[in-house]
Design a protein around this motif. Structure first.
Motif, mmCIF file in Angstrom:
data_model
loop_
_atom_site.group_PDB
_atom_site.id
_atom_site.type_symbol
_atom_site.label_atom_id
_atom_site.label_comp_id
_atom_site.label_asym_id
_atom_site.label_seq_id
_atom_site.Cartn_x
_atom_site.Cartn_y
_atom_site.Cartn_z
ATOM 1 N N UNK A 30 -5.986 -6.157 -6.396
ATOM 2 C CA UNK A 30 -6.978 -5.282 -7.501
ATOM 3 C C UNK A 30 -6.654 -3.868 -7.433
ATOM 4 N N UNK A 31 -6.372 -3.365 -6.484
ATOM 5 C CA UNK A 31 -5.942 -1.871 -6.175
ATOM 6 C C UNK A 31 -4.759 -1.416 -7.096
ATOM 7 N N UNK A 32 -3.974 -2.257 -7.538
ATOM 8 C CA UNK A 32 -2.802 -2.088 -8.317
ATOM 9 C C UNK A 32 -2.906 -2.637 -9.528
ATOM 10 N N UNK A 33 -4.222 -3.031 -10.145
ATOM 11 C CA UNK A 33 -4.221 -3.706 -11.382
ATOM 12 C C UNK A 33 -3.877 -2.923 -12.476
ATOM 13 N N UNK A 34 -4.387 -1.400 -12.263
ATOM 14 C CA UNK A 34 -3.870 -0.630 -13.515
ATOM 15 C C UNK A 34 -2.856 0.472 -12.944
ATOM 16 N N UNK A 35 -1.834 0.033 -12.274
ATOM 17 C CA UNK A 35 -0.628 0.769 -11.792
ATOM 18 C C UNK A 35 0.043 1.235 -13.107
ATOM 19 N N UNK A 36 0.591 2.385 -13.024
ATOM 20 C CA UNK A 36 0.997 3.264 -14.137
ATOM 21 C C UNK A 36 2.149 2.314 -14.721
ATOM 22 N N UNK A 37 3.052 1.461 -13.940
ATOM 23 C CA UNK A 37 4.231 0.455 -14.265
ATOM 24 C C UNK A 37 3.587 -0.589 -15.170
ATOM 25 N N UNK B 22 0.789 -1.240 -0.196
ATOM 26 C CA UNK B 22 -0.133 -0.021 0.088
ATOM 27 C C UNK B 22 0.914 1.433 0.074
ATOM 28 N N UNK B 23 2.134 1.192 0.303
ATOM 29 C CA UNK B 23 3.063 2.327 0.256
ATOM 30 C C UNK B 23 3.107 3.095 -1.196
ATOM 31 N N UNK B 24 2.672 4.099 -1.042
ATOM 32 C CA UNK B 24 3.078 4.881 -2.533
ATOM 33 C C UNK B 24 4.416 5.201 -2.661
#
Length: 366
Positions: free
Chosen positions: A340-347, A295-297
């Motif tokens: 799921x929260x990072x499924x569309x991560x910019x990377x 969860x760390x940005x």
């Protein structure tokens, strides 16, 4: 000048190599090094050169191209630092008071981080101490030419530490000591001072193969031979791209390095906890959940890991590794929601590993 000398050394005596060597070792102990040894920088390293070339020819170095870039400067100190006669090798214990490693590794919801990386970046700590040692030597041995190293240049650290009597190379390729196992850092000073030499020590691995047998990815392909391309420490730290899918399940929850070969080694029952405050656990990283770290940005990553060796590889690689760990974790709403929260991560790199992790949980339900 004399205030920097041990009480049993006088300025006239340090002109003698044996006396100066004794002073160097006493100063090293005062600065927090547990062992200091001296090797002949002009000694024959042809066997090491041949071994390195064979290792490179096998491709075992993976993407670590720097391992082959410097030719014989890696094994011939005078080609790197002209005039070098001796290599001063030191070791400093790093094992902090931390949650039992095996307990964390066996808990799939937790993140295992190699114990050397729980505190401050060792490069900074050792380099500063080595510089202080060099400064002390300079007060009585000028003119004195030298250069300090901490895993920072083409130096065969384990080979020189072996020759100096600090330890022997274990079958896992790390340096071992009968007094301290392998939970320590090593560093060097190349110098033109003709210091008294130490004898190498015997190899005490015997017929033991525990480190080879325990390796999760079987990266130790034979005694004293490591295929870095399969090594979890390499894959999670040195390797910058996509982690091979066939190896991801074997990584488990090891998100930064891997200590298995050290943890299983019988000699590490002698490993002592460090007295260095810099190596103490920071941010509870010895026992923390994968979900929490995922969860760390990027701002949190930079702030919380300031001064840590982990910060060196960046937030993207951190998330890549954690996605693999979450893919191997027991399925739960918390784990699936985190992914799921990072499924569309910019990377793209992170997205790929997140998709793999989600698919792994989907497949486990079939």
């Amino acid at each position: 000048m004399t205030k920097n000398l041990p009480h049993d050394v006088v300025p006239e005596s340090v002109r003698d190599p044996a006396q100066l060597t004794g002073a160097v070792k006493a100063w090293g102990k005062e600065l927090g090094f547990q062992e200091i040894g001296i090797a002949d920088a002009t000694s024959d390293m042809s066997q090491s050169e041949t071994g390195l070339q064979q290792w490179l020819a096998e491709g075992y170095h993976g993407e670590m191209d720097y391992m082959g870039k410097h030719g014989t400067r890696r094994t011939r100190p005078a080609e790197l630092v002209p005039g070098t006669l001796r290599v001063i090798s030191v070791r400093m214990n790093y094992m902090p008071e931390a949650k039992d490693s095996w307990v964390v590794i066996e808990d799939g919801d937790r993140a295992f981080i190699s114990r050397y990386a729980l505190g401050r970046d060792y490069h900074k700590v050792l380099r500063a101490r080595l510089q202080k040692l060099a400064d002390k030597i300079a007060t009585v041995a000028a003119p004195f030419n030298y250069r300090v190293f901490t895993d920072s240049a083409p130096v065969m650290e384990v080979e020189w530490a072996q020759k100096s009597g600090v330890g022997w190379r274990g079958k896992h390729t790390l340096l071992l000591s009968r007094d301290a196992g392998s939970m320590f850092f090593i560093g060097e000073i190349y110098t033109d001072l003709p210091l008294a030499l130490d004898n190498s020590v015997a190899n005490y691995c015997g017929s033991c193969t525990r480190c080879i047998d325990v390796c999760p990815t079987q990266a130790i392909v034979g005694p004293y031979r490591l295929d870095a391309r399969r090594c979890i420490s390499y894959l999670t730290i040195e390797h910058k791209g996509s982690i091979p899918e066939m190896l991801r399940p074997l990584i488990g929850n090891r998100v930064y390095g891997c200590d298995d070969c050290q943890l299983i080694c019988p000699w590490n029952k002698f490993a002592a906890h460090t007295g260095e405050a810099d190596f103490a656990v920071r941010n509870g990283l010895d026992d923390v959940s994968l979900v929490e770290l995922f969860a760390w940005n990027s701002e949190e990553f930079d702030a919380k890991l300031a001064g840590s060796p982990i910060r060196r590889f960046g937030h993207e690689q951190w998330l890549r590794n954690l996605a693999v760990g979450l893919g191997n974790a027991p399925s739960s709403p918390a784990v699936l929601n985190a992914l799921q929260a990072r499924r569309d991560d910019p990377s793209p790199l992170v997205r790929e590993h997140v998709r793999w992790a989600l698919q792994s949980h989907e497949d486990s339900r079939v």
